[in-house]
Write an enzyme that holds these catalytic residues in place. Structure first.
Site, PDB file in Angstrom:
ATOM      1  CE  LYS A 240       2.136   2.589   5.648  1.00  0.00           C
ATOM      2  NZ  LYS A 240       3.753   2.479   4.983  1.00  0.00           N
TER       3      LYS A 240
ATOM      4  CE1 TYR B 213       1.200   0.376  -0.129  1.00  0.00           C
ATOM      5  CE2 TYR B 213       0.883  -1.487   0.744  1.00  0.00           C
ATOM      6  CZ  TYR B 213       2.014  -0.879   0.403  1.00  0.00           C
ATOM      7  OH  TYR B 213       3.361  -0.562   1.042  1.00  0.00           O
TER       8      TYR B 213
HETATM    9  C1  LIG Z   1      -3.792   0.709   3.350  1.00  0.00           C
HETATM   10  C2  LIG Z   1      -2.417   0.105   3.932  1.00  0.00           C
HETATM   11  N1  LIG Z   1      -2.485  -0.907   4.080  1.00  0.00           N
HETATM   12  C3  LIG Z   1      -1.073  -1.648   4.121  1.00  0.00           C
HETATM   13  C4  LIG Z   1       0.066  -2.081   4.515  1.00  0.00           C
HETATM   14  C5  LIG Z   1       0.971  -2.518   4.544  1.00  0.00           C
HETATM   15  O1  LIG Z   1       1.797  -1.560   5.370  1.00  0.00           O
HETATM   16  P1  LIG Z   1       3.012  -2.187   5.605  1.00  0.00           P
HETATM   17  O2  LIG Z   1       4.548  -1.460   4.779  1.00  0.00           O
HETATM   18  O3  LIG Z   1       3.236  -1.998   7.484  1.00  0.00           O
HETATM   19  O4  LIG Z   1       3.514  -3.492   5.686  1.00  0.00           O
HETATM   20  C6  LIG Z   1       0.119  -0.095   3.118  1.00  0.00           C
HETATM   21  C7  LIG Z   1       1.306   0.622   3.827  1.00  0.00           C
HETATM   22  O5  LIG Z   1       2.553   1.847   3.561  1.00  0.00           O
HETATM   23  C8  LIG Z   1      -1.284   0.708   3.831  1.00  0.00           C
HETATM   24  O6  LIG Z   1      -1.038   2.158   2.667  1.00  0.00           O
END
Ligand SMILES: Cc1ncc(COP(=O)(O)O)c(C=O)c1O
Length: 390
Positions: free
Chosen positions: A195, A98
């Site tokens: 998510k 990510y």
């Molecule tokens: C695979 C993945 N990990 C971590 C995150 C980070 O999450 P957050 O937006 O809740 O901080 C995301 C956010 O899109 C993600 O897609």
């Protein structure tokens, strides 16, 4: 108890004092002590709150782990794990992580001497690099964001654990309903509960689940020492959302697969990817380690930036928005949105070109969604899903 039952009953018991079937929200920063240092289990919400305890029990159970620590969001969970490392430590990471995971290493923790080496974990040679590089941590994400690469969690974990090296899996895309990394040998399963786990796009959250007591101590320490805790209300919302995870994931999967199949036959796309589409390069691994392919579809349009922009902006049901995993369909243009924080050369090295589009397929009626995509393609001057050119 089976997954569906645990999602509704573990950590979700009626309130002990009042019998309230829905747990109360402990909207308090602090807790009265009986005598100095003698508490009823909680002293200050940064280091614990009944809503965190309940949610942690639910999520540990769903991930098949003993411990879970909840955080403010996925990045807070990621921060907690990286904050355990020391200057000079090496992280061997999957190259298609990510965008903000890449950014927090590059712009924050590399300043403190944490080193990161990126490899393509779908290649066998990367398994050899685990023993050769002896990293402090192996960092996986599967399916990856946004390319949906599937990494063989069991094979990688076997090699790493033989060397005593912990393995983290970012399980955000699969959700514990479709994939449980700890059962495949990983040390830590991390999710952005923003998510699928919450599923309603109305709060942020993160979690790290483990069977390892020492790692659990480190996660609780990071929660309070670095200040990474969620709000009790957000924890409560995740706890409410997760009850329907199984039903939602089944529908996300079915809709996404139907859309991927439909797009695969279209002249508007160069390729389309979904873990349970037989054309997926790691289809066999996906079928082995996942119970479903989840709700994300990634595709590359046979189009330049202008037409791709026209497509993502011209959809009616799919909202053009960052994030994923909610019941409503969203569309993302990774090169200019979620992965814009990765410099273009690195981005393109993993396949994030201007024509790349990521769909977070919701649980609406699938024909409505297909109709929306068809109209969007035609609006951008591309062949529609029925096959005709605009
Ligand atoms: C695979 C993945 N990990 C971590 C995150 C980070 O999450 P957050 O937006 O809740 O901080 C995301 C956010 O899109 C993600 O897609």
């Amino acid at each position: 108890m089976e997954f569906e039952t645990r999602a509704i009953h573990v950590g979700q018991e009626p309130d002990e004092q009042t019998g309230a079937v829905m747990p109360p929200i402990y909207a308090t920063s602090t807790f009265a002590q009986i005598r100095p240092g003698e508490t009823r289990g909680y002293d200050y919400t940064r280091s614990g709150n009944p809503n965190f305890t309940r949610l942690g029990r639910t999520l540990a159970s769903l991930e098949g782990g003993r411990h879970a620590t909840v955080f403010a969001n996925g990045m807070a969970a990621i921060t907690a794990v990286i904050s355990t490392l020391s200057s000079g430590d090496l992280v061997l990471a999957e190259e298609n992580v990510y965008g903000c995971t890449f950014r927090i290493f590059a712009r924050v923790f590399e300043k403190f001497g944490v080193r990161v080496q990126y490899v393509d974990f779908t290649e066998r040679a990367s398994l050899d690099s685990i023993a050769r590089e002896a990293p402090a941590l192996v960092w996986l994400e599967s399916p990856t964001n946004p390319m949906l690469k599937i990494l063989d969690i069991a094979a990688i974990s076997r090699v790493a654990s033989a060397q005593g090296i912990p393995v983290l899996v970012d399980n955000t895309f699969a959700s514990p309903y479709f994939q449980r990394p700890l059962e495949l040998g990983a040390t830590l399963s991390l999710s952005s509960t923003t998510k699928y786990v919450n599923g309603h796009s109305d709060c942020l959250g993160g979690v790290v689940v483990t069977n390892d007591d020492e790692w659990q101590e480190k996660m609780l320490f990071a929660q309070k020492a670095v200040g990474l805790n969620p709000s009790p209300f957000d924890a409560w919302l995740v706890q409410r959302g997760v009850k329907t995870l199984a039903l939602r994931m089944q529908k996300h999967h079915a809709n996404a697969l139907a859309i991927a199949e439909r797009l695969e036959g279209s002249r508007a796309v160069k390729w389309v990817r979904h873990p349970f589409l037989p054309s997926h390069p790691q289809y066999e691994v996906a079928r082995r380690q996942m119970h479903g392919g989840s709700g994300i579809v990634t595709l590359e349009l046979d189009a330049d930036l202008e037409r791709t922009t026209a497509f993502v902006s011209g959809l009616g049901i799919f909202a053009l928005a960052e994030s994923l995993g909610g019941i409503e369909s969203l569309v993302d243009h990774p090169a200019s949105m979620t992965h814009a924080s990765i410099p273009r050369p690195e981005r393109e090295k993993v396949g994030i070109f201007d024509g790349l589009v990521r769909l977070s397929v919701g649980i609406e009626d699938v024909d409505d969604l297909i109709g929306d995509l068809d109209r969007g393609l035609r609006h951008a001057g591309l062949p529609g899903l029925a096959g005709g050119a605009a």
